[in-house]
Design an enzyme around this catalytic site. Structure first.
Site, mmCIF file in Angstrom:
data_model
loop_
_atom_site.group_PDB
_atom_site.id
_atom_site.type_symbol
_atom_site.label_atom_id
_atom_site.label_comp_id
_atom_site.label_asym_id
_atom_site.label_seq_id
_atom_site.Cartn_x
_atom_site.Cartn_y
_atom_site.Cartn_z
ATOM 1 C CE LYS A 42 -2.110 -14.691 18.176
ATOM 2 N NZ LYS A 42 -3.331 -14.937 19.004
ATOM 3 N N GLY A 58 -5.951 -17.188 8.513
ATOM 4 C CA GLY A 58 -6.884 -16.234 9.092
ATOM 5 C C GLY A 58 -7.395 -15.251 8.062
ATOM 6 C CB SER A 59 -9.060 -12.017 8.502
ATOM 7 O OG SER A 59 -8.138 -11.172 9.175
ATOM 8 C CB THR A 82 -4.906 -10.725 10.372
ATOM 9 O OG1 THR A 82 -5.997 -10.298 11.198
ATOM 10 C CG2 THR A 82 -3.731 -11.109 11.250
ATOM 11 N N GLY A 83 -3.584 -10.736 7.473
ATOM 12 C CA GLY A 83 -2.495 -11.130 6.581
ATOM 13 C C GLY A 83 -1.716 -9.939 6.057
ATOM 14 C CD GLU A 113 -6.449 -21.153 4.431
ATOM 15 O OE1 GLU A 113 -7.267 -20.245 4.137
ATOM 16 O OE2 GLU A 113 -6.684 -22.050 5.250
ATOM 17 C CB CYS A 157 -10.698 -21.629 5.317
ATOM 18 S SG CYS A 157 -9.881 -23.217 5.178
ATOM 19 C CD GLU A 215 -13.771 -16.203 4.571
ATOM 20 O OE1 GLU A 215 -13.553 -17.419 4.513
ATOM 21 O OE2 GLU A 215 -12.901 -15.367 4.865
#
Length: 412
Positions: free
Chosen positions: A106, A159-160, A163-164, A182, A217, A316
């Site tokens: 995705k 991603g963030s 979301t992780g 990651e 990142c 971040e």
């Protein structure tokens, strides 16, 4: 087949780079190398690696044969971000295919074009229907469905952190699929007074935070500078930042392209407001520019006098914003480097080999650069510790994510 895919990516490199730039605003000169250039190399690396991966014969008793075999996990779900979709997509797709898995990938909502084209390329190269599936859609719908699916055996995500966490929760509620995350970082870039070349360090450090508008990142977003050279280095860095040409990412003279979206630009500017409110001194940049073009452009920002408890030190930004903090001793530099929840990357500039080794050993990060920033290739892993995630992309170690171990215990 992986070699054929790599060849096609390389043959279409310019078209793929332009397609990606139109999606996410990365400056073309960087996109060409980082996206199709990197993706083609990744597919070639795993094409060469896959038949070098073997099982094991265990040192059992003489009347027993113990075999350890690597088996495909089955279906891999991959969710990739908008900053380098083709590169990061290849990091997950190539090793998963090499180990015999099927993949449902995705892309991010704002950058899906190159991965849709990659799906077409894979099909044209003979990959059987259903082995690779690229599914567009929002994270709340398509991403959540993938994470909650009992048919997905492993989930690989970049991603963030927010979301992780949702993906881990979805795994717990569904089939306990393994999740490799990651999650970005707040990476320290440490300049000691004995750095071999301060001018070079300033030039590389500027690229390490401002390329792709800071949307990297591993960006060196926290600059820690020894007090005795702080002012001199800040001046060198300011000159480098102000020499960067920000503008149309398809203009070959551009050094820094666009911010990905209006939403991201607003987030970047909100951090500038916080930095000023907390006592930071903005020595250059930090505002929207070229607004008349209709694009989302931001001038590279350098903020000095950033304390350890400031938001700009801890959180971040994912934008072209550099926080500068001075230190007095090596011990203080190490403490500051490790004073966040993240642990993805770091940089150290010093001519003292012993100090370099001490810092590499002491910094909590998945990769530590010495007298450079941002270099790597497919032979070494990329991954973080702490809230920068778990698991590794790239290198032979990435193959571990996409295999299960099966033991055969055979009585002779």
């Amino acid at each position: 087949m992986l070699h054929r895919i790599a060849d096609r990516i390389a043959a279409e490199a310019i078209e793929l780079a332009v397609l990606g730039v139109r999606d996410n605003g990365t400056e073309f000169s960087m996109a060409l190398k980082a996206e199709p250039g990197s993706a083609a190399g990744t597919f070639r690396y795993y094409a060469e690696a896959l038949d070098k991966v073997a099982g094991e014969v265990a040192p059992t008793a003489p009347d027993v044969l113990g075999l350890v075999q690597r088996m495909p996990v089955g279906v891999v779900g991959a969710i990739v971000p908008w900053n380098f979709p083709l590169m990061i997509g290849a990091w997950k797709l190539a090793p998963a295919l090499a180990m015999g898995n099927s993949v449902v990938l995705k892309p991010a909502e704002t950058a899906s074009l190159t991965l849709l084209r990659l799906a077409e390329i894979c099909s044209e190269c003979g990959l059987p229907d259903g082995v690779l599936n690229v599914v567009t859609g929002s994270g709340a719908e398509a991403g959540a469905a993938l994470a909650a699916s009992n048919g997905v055996d492993v989930l690989a995500f970049t991603g963030s952190g927010a979301t992780g966490r949702k993906l881990l929760e979805a795994s717990a509620r569904s089939n306990l699929k393994r999740c490799y995350l990651e999650l970005g970082g707040k990476s320290p870039n440490i300049v000691f007074a004995d750095a071999p070349d301060l001018a070079k360090a300033a030039k590389v450090s500027a690229a390490g935070i401002f390329r792709n508008s800071g949307q990297v990142c591993i960006a060196g977003s926290r600059l820690l500078v020894e007090a005795s050279v702080h002012d001199e280095f800040a001046e060198l860095l300011q000159a480098e930042a102000e020499a960067l040409r920000v503008g149309d990412p398809l203009d070959l003279k551009t050094h820094v392209g666009a911010v990905n979206s209006e939403e991201q630009l607003r987030r970047n500017l909100s951090f500038m407001d916080m930095a000023r409110a907390e006592g930071g001194q903005v020595i250059t940049g930090g505002h929207r520019i070229l607004e008349d073009t209709g694009g989302t452009y931001m001038s590279p920002a350098i903020v000095t006098h950033v304390a350890q408890d400031h938001a700009l030190f801890q959180r971040e930004v994912f934008g072209p914003v550099l926080a500068v903090t001075r230190f007095e001793t090596e011990a203080e530099a190490l403490n500051l480097a490790n004073a966040t929840d993240f642990g993805l990357a770091a940089g150290v500039w010093t001519a003292n080999l012993s100090r370099a080794h001490r810092m590499v050993a002491g910094i909590r990060a998945g990769v530590v650069h010495v007298n450079t920033y941002g270099g790597s290739d497919n032979t070494v892993p990329l991954g973080g510790v702490g809230q920068s995630g778990n698991g590794h992309d790239k290198s032979l170690h990435a193959l571990d994510k996409y295999t299960d171990l099966k033991t055969a215990w055979i009585q002779l």
